[in-house]
Design a protein around this motif. Structure first.
Motif, PDB file in Angstrom:
ATOM      1  N   ILE A   1      33.463  48.150  -6.852  1.00 44.97           N
ATOM      2  CA  ILE A   1      34.518  48.951  -6.217  1.00 44.97           C
ATOM      3  C   ILE A   1      34.374  50.423  -6.621  1.00 44.97           C
ATOM      4  N   GLY A   2      34.101  50.653  -7.904  1.00 43.70           N
ATOM      5  CA  GLY A   2      33.911  52.028  -8.388  1.00 43.70           C
ATOM      6  C   GLY A   2      32.779  52.723  -7.650  1.00 43.70           C
ATOM      7  N   LEU A   3      31.657  52.007  -7.506  1.00 42.02           N
ATOM      8  CA  LEU A   3      30.496  52.620  -6.852  1.00 42.02           C
ATOM      9  C   LEU A   3      30.752  52.810  -5.356  1.00 42.02           C
ATOM     10  N   ILE A   4      31.461  51.852  -4.751  1.00 43.61           N
ATOM     11  CA  ILE A   4      31.800  51.998  -3.324  1.00 43.61           C
ATOM     12  C   ILE A   4      32.648  53.254  -3.128  1.00 43.61           C
ATOM     13  N   ARG A   5      33.580  53.471  -4.050  1.00 48.25           N
ATOM     14  CA  ARG A   5      34.433  54.667  -3.938  1.00 48.25           C
ATOM     15  C   ARG A   5      33.603  55.938  -4.097  1.00 48.25           C
ATOM     16  N   SER A   6      32.755  55.976  -5.123  1.00 49.13           N
ATOM     17  CA  SER A   6      32.068  57.236  -5.406  1.00 49.13           C
ATOM     18  C   SER A   6      31.016  57.559  -4.355  1.00 49.13           C
ATOM     19  N   PHE A   7      30.242  56.552  -3.923  1.00 45.93           N
ATOM     20  CA  PHE A   7      29.245  56.847  -2.886  1.00 45.93           C
ATOM     21  C   PHE A   7      29.863  56.818  -1.486  1.00 45.93           C
ATOM     22  N   GLY A   8      30.886  55.983  -1.318  1.00 47.83           N
ATOM     23  CA  GLY A   8      31.562  55.916  -0.024  1.00 47.83           C
ATOM     24  C   GLY A   8      32.226  57.236   0.341  1.00 47.83           C
ATOM     25  N   SER A   9      32.745  57.945  -0.666  1.00 46.16           N
ATOM     26  CA  SER A   9      33.421  59.212  -0.359  1.00 46.16           C
ATOM     27  C   SER A   9      32.428  60.250   0.150  1.00 46.16           C
ATOM     28  N   LEU A  10      31.119  60.054  -0.160  1.00 51.63           N
ATOM     29  CA  LEU A  10      30.095  60.962   0.382  1.00 51.63           C
ATOM     30  C   LEU A  10      29.700  60.550   1.793  1.00 51.63           C
ATOM     31  N   GLY A  11      29.381  59.269   1.950  1.00 57.43           N
ATOM     32  CA  GLY A  11      28.841  58.805   3.229  1.00 57.43           C
ATOM     33  C   GLY A  11      29.902  58.530   4.277  1.00 57.43           C
ATOM     34  N   PHE A  12      31.060  58.035   3.823  1.00 58.68           N
ATOM     35  CA  PHE A  12      32.118  57.668   4.764  1.00 58.68           C
ATOM     36  C   PHE A  12      33.448  58.272   4.305  1.00 58.68           C
ATOM     37  N   PRO A  13      33.547  59.611   4.327  1.00 58.49           N
ATOM     38  CA  PRO A  13      34.732  60.260   3.733  1.00 58.49           C
ATOM     39  C   PRO A  13      36.050  59.789   4.328  1.00 58.49           C
ATOM     40  N   LEU A  14      36.053  59.362   5.584  1.00 55.37           N
ATOM     41  CA  LEU A  14      37.316  58.965   6.208  1.00 55.37           C
ATOM     42  C   LEU A  14      37.546  57.463   6.111  1.00 55.37           C
ATOM     43  N   PHE A  15      36.603  56.769   5.498  1.00 56.03           N
ATOM     44  CA  PHE A  15      36.704  55.311   5.501  1.00 56.03           C
ATOM     45  C   PHE A  15      36.465  54.720   4.114  1.00 56.03           C
ATOM     46  N   THR A  16      36.667  55.543   3.055  1.00 54.11           N
ATOM     47  CA  THR A  16      36.389  55.056   1.699  1.00 54.11           C
ATOM     48  C   THR A  16      37.276  53.871   1.357  1.00 54.11           C
TER      49      THR A  16
END
Lengths: 419, 300
Positions: B260-275
């Motif tokens: 979950i932590g990694l999804i948040r940190s990398f997700g905020s880069l790749g999918f800023p509106l869908f983290t």
């Protein structure tokens, strides 16, 4: 409120007798009614996450009511506040407002709700025709949109579009002076965050056309951890960052950005920083954050404003908030309008209030005006400055220019089809 | 969607280091809360909906201790110890009465205490948000590792959480107490018949769970604002973690929290509106492919 009694409404003698008896009993009440306290209803948020702001609204109102009552109240009638908790829920705010008027007999309403609740209370005011002053909703359309306008509703809060114009022009002047072209934004993901950021960027780009937004972050409202958005901004390497995070979210963000040394790497513009609720809570407030003024007792730097801030602190043990001055202004305006109309009647006060300019500790030039055409407050202190970690927190505030605000506001209204 | 930003980040060591540590920090704090939740469920078979309150109390205890003593270590200790005691009392006095009751009853008791604990905090510390402030020892420039930015405080935070994970894992699998706890989780009536005081074990497990959440709160206090109700937001993410990892599995909680932590940190880069959505999407995928969670079969 007046109750009409038709004599001889019943032909039955017994009823007539009772009626006569009641009439004699009611006569002294009617005579006394002139000096009777005037009840002012006030729905606000006294529980939940924003309770601190609602409480500061109540405090400011009570402080001012005490003063007004000491000098004779509204046309001789002392003000009696009836304050109820809406828990920040719009439907509850509307219900409470209606109850205050219909059941508690309040003759005036101070709507100290956030925007969501203010629109609900506005509809109640439209329905009941009672004089209503919105004190906290800063959403521009509440007064700018002609469809919303009613003769009995006024606003003594600042307005989003005014803030954006002043913020945009201030930020643009810094951007030009320091060559800040690459910008990032980080604002809470809900209506206020999106609208305010959008308007700020609109005016920033208008005053400094070569500015480019290279990164946007939209953390959730009340998100506990901002690490991923902090590091995202660091990766983008902007020269400046804009944020309209507020309250506990803003202080969390500052604490978390601080340990990444973010504030040394870019200029930060945080419109909601210069409010005592945030300034006094952050332990390691970085120097040099640009912020709009919310309420600060050093701007306007007049003895009147400092005295007001100190009087509030003396009474409640903490400094006022942005919502405090907005609510205090409502009572000040009510008192002056009632004096001008020489009446405590809502309709007459409303008539007197339209276009009324009063002396105020919160005015840019020592006065504020209730603009007649859209019944919203103008001339209040609005400006930007940079923070230092101790009092006075924002030593110098660069004032916004109301002439520019009026010009651009008119243009903005036109582009939105409001005029 | 901003896949270019994500690809650019994955190609740069600086970005990779920064975002990975950022994911680890979020994950490790989440792990401390989630592991207590999963432990309590594994042994007591109770979904402790009021678990977030211990995180909140840990943060407030730490702040007050830090204000009085000025010692960061004492603040951490009080945050953890205080919530352990609170957990023990809460379990013995209230929760132990609803073990036999149906799930709805347990849920109601827990939810009632979510509200009560929030109000207690409001009465003791006030309704406004507070900040503990970063201890001076950690008010230093961040470290630069392979070009990436890593604040020293976060290294400590990851270290403490990792030690807690190892001690907990080893304690449960290697020690006698661990064996007894596992036995109580597996078959409480048999364990009780063997002369072991299961009440004590239940109280102890609840206290341990509370302590871990309290420790998470204490560790988070210098960087997150303290407010009544702060436990609720971490609780929801902790539930996601336990569902992904498998209810009752410690290893699952660790892996789930880190993911979950990694999804948040990398997700905020790749999918800023869908983290946020990404987190739930991942949960759905796990649940569809493995309904018991990633490590659901293991019993703590």
């Amino acid at each position: 409120m007046t109750r009409t009694r038709k004599p001889g409404i019943s032909r039955r003698s017994s009823l007539a007798l009772m009626g006569a008896g009641l009439a004699t009993l009611a006569a002294p009440w009617a005579a006394r009614a002139q000096a009777k306290a005037i009840k002012v209803g006030m729905p606000t948020i006294l529980s939940g996450r924003v309770a601190q702001l609602g409480t500061s609204s109540r405090n400011a109102v009570l402080l001012e009511v005490e003063r007004v009552n000491a000098t004779g109240g509204l046309a001789g009638r002392p003000i009696e506040m009836v304050i109820r908790d809406s828990k920040g829920q719009p439907q509850e705010a509307a219900r409470v407002a209606r109850e205050l008027v219909n059941t508690d007999g309040c003759e005036l309403l101070i709507d100290a709700e956030a925007s969501s609740g203010a629109f609900a209370v506005h509809e109640v005011a439209r329905d009941l025709g009672v004089l209503c002053i919105h004190t906290n909703s800063e959403t521009s359309s509440l007064t700018a949109d002609p469809k919303q306008r009613i003769p009995n509703a006024f606003r003594t809060a600042r307005q989003g579009v005014h803030d954006s114009i002043v913020g945009g022009s201030y930020a643009a002047s810094i951007a030009k002076a320091k060559g800040l072209k690459k910008w990032a934004t980080c604002s809470p993901d809900y209506a206020y965050g999106r609208d305010t950021t959008g308007e700020f960027v609109l005016y920033l780009k208008r005053f400094a056309p070569d500015v480019e937004i290279i990164s946007e972050s939209w953390p959730k409202l009340f998100q506990p951890d901002y690490t991923e958005v902090v590091t995202k901004v660091l990766q983008a390497r902007p020269q400046a960052l804009y944020t309209c995070l507020w309250g506990g979210d803003l202080t969390s963000y500052i604490d978390q950005a601080n340990i990444y040394a973010l504030f040394g790497q870019m200029e930060v513009f945080a419109v909601n920083m210069a409010d005592y609720t945030a300034l006094t809570v952050v332990k390691n407030l970085p120097k040099g954050i640009h912020s709009g003024n919310r309420y600060i007792k050093t701007y306007p730097s007049t003895p009147e404003n400092a005295a007001w801030g100190d009087a509030y602190k003396a009474k409640y043990g903490e400094y006022p908030t942005n919502w405090s001055w907005e609510n205090a202004t409502a009572i000040m305006l009510l008192a002056e309008a009632s004096k001008k109309a020489n009446s405590a009647d809502g309709k007459k006060i409303a008539e007197a209030m339209r276009g009324l300019t009063i002396k105020s500790p919160f005015g840019t030039d020592g006065t504020v005006t209730m603009r007649a055409d859209d019944q919203t407050l103008v001339g209040y202190a609005i400006g930007w400055g940079t923070t230092i970690p101790q009092e006075p927190y924002v030593p110098e505030v660069k004032p916004g220019d109301w002439k520019t605000i009026f010009e651009l506001e008119a243009e903005w209204k036109k582009s939105n089809g409001y005029s | 969607m901003d896949l270019n930003a994500l690809i650019a980040c994955l190609a740069s060591s600086a970005c990779l280091v920064t975002q990975t540590t950022s994911g680890l920090i979020i994950g490790m704090l989440l792990f401390l809360v989630a592991v207590g939740l999963t432990l309590i469920f594994g042994v007591l078979k109770v979904v402790n909906f009021s678990h977030g309150a211990f995180y909140m109390f840990g943060a407030y205890f730490a702040m007050t201790t830090y204000q009085i003593t000025g010692s960061f270590a004492a603040a951490m200790l009080c945050g953890a110890a205080g919530t352990a005691i609170l957990g023990l009392i809460f379990e013995r006095v209230f929760m132990s009465r609803v073990y036999g009751a149906d799930v709805l009853m347990q849920l109601l008791v827990c939810y009632a205490f979510v509200l009560i604990f929030d109000d207690v905090v409001r009465m003791v510390w006030g309704p406004e948000f507070k900040s503990m402030g970063m201890p001076t020892a950690f008010q230093v420039m961040p470290l630069f590792i392979a070009g990436g930015v890593v604040p020293p405080y976060y290294l400590l935070l990851i270290g403490v959480a990792l030690v807690a994970a190892i001690v907990l894992g080893a304690g449960l699998s290697r020690t006698r107490i661990g064996k007894v706890v596992r036995a109580a989780a597996h078959n409480p009536s048999m364990t009780s018949a063997l002369g072991i005081n299961t009440g004590l074990i239940y109280g102890g497990v609840f206290a341990l769970g509370g302590m871990l959440a309290g420790l998470a709160g204490a560790l988070a206090a210098p960087v997150r604002s303290l407010t009544p109700g702060m436990g609720f937001s971490v609780l929801i993410e902790s539930f996601i973690v336990t569902v992904i990892g498998g209810m009752g599995s410690i290893l699952g909680a660790l892996i789930g929290a880190l993911l979950i932590g990694l999804i948040r940190s990398f997700g905020s880069l790749g999918f800023p509106l869908f983290t946020e959505g990404l987190m739930y999407l991942f949960m759905v995928i796990v649940l569809v492919s493995r309904p018991t969670g990633l490590f659901g079969k293991e019993v703590a």
